[in-house]
Design an enzyme around this catalytic site. Structure first.
Site, PDB file in Angstrom:
ATOM      1  CG  ASP A   1      39.646  30.008  42.995  1.00  0.00           C
ATOM      2  OD1 ASP A   1      39.633  28.900  43.571  1.00  0.00           O
ATOM      3  OD2 ASP A   1      40.541  30.360  42.201  1.00  0.00           O
TER       4      ASP A   1
ATOM      5  CG  ASP B   1      43.345  29.812  39.383  1.00  0.00           C
ATOM      6  OD1 ASP B   1      42.327  29.104  39.488  1.00  0.00           O
ATOM      7  OD2 ASP B   1      44.182  29.929  40.289  1.00  0.00           O
TER       8      ASP B   1
END
Length: 182
Positions: free
Chosen positions: A156, A138
């Site tokens: 995401d 991430d």
């Protein structure tokens, strides 16, 4: 009489052909959407992983957006992170089955199938990372002053966007359907 029957059969076969072509076109659009999301996600992660030498390095982009590499072993936004291989493997298996179920739902020709495609594109990106890296990179750090949202990635974004679109569509489409039944 035979001529009318022949024209009727020809009209039905042309309608079936148009329907078949439309299904193929919709499948191609959905597959392209899934593949595009997956590809953009994987390219962005490859780029970020290669420009960061160390975890938690920070690239300041704007007053509200940074790039910061975080390795996420949980699910979306770092939730359900465990230092336990059993739970990690269980979550990975559940994600796999959710992707399979969504692929079956995509085959249906309804308004939701494009939203499922967005979710599958993002879920596949994160699933591949879970297999390849044993975690998900991430890197998008959105913040307002000192309040930082969870660090997330492109996959995401599309999973969340697909879910939000499903919720909105369900609220408005089901509202109309329930009013029709009354």
């Amino acid at each position: 009489m035979s001529y009318m029957l022949e024209n009727k059969c020809r009209g039905m076969s042309e309608a079936k052909l148009r329907s078949s072509q439309m299904i193929k076109k919709n499948f191609l659009i959905k597959f392209s959407l899934i593949f595009s999301i997956f590809l953009i996600d994987q390219i962005s992660k490859y780029y970020i992983i290669n420009i960061f030498k160390f975890e938690n390095d920070l690239i300041y982009l704007t007053s509200f957006l940074n790039f910061q590499l975080i390795w996420n072993e949980g699910i979306a936004f770092g939730l359900l992170s465990f230092n336990n291989d059993f739970f990690y493997n269980l979550i990975t298996l559940v994600i796999f089955f959710v992707i399979i179920i969504l692929l079956f739902l995509i085959k249906k020709e309804d308004q939701y199938s494009y939203f499922y495609s967005m979710i599958v594109g993002g879920a596949l990106g994160n699933f591949v990372d879970r297999i390849r890296h044993s975690s998900v990179p991430d890197f998008i750090d959105f913040h307002i002053s000192n309040f930082h949202w969870f660090v997330f990635n492109i996959a995401d974004i599309f999973v969340s966007l697909g879910v939000v679109c499903l919720i909105i569509a369900e609220i408005f489409f089901n509202k109309n359907k329930s009013n029709e039944k009354i």
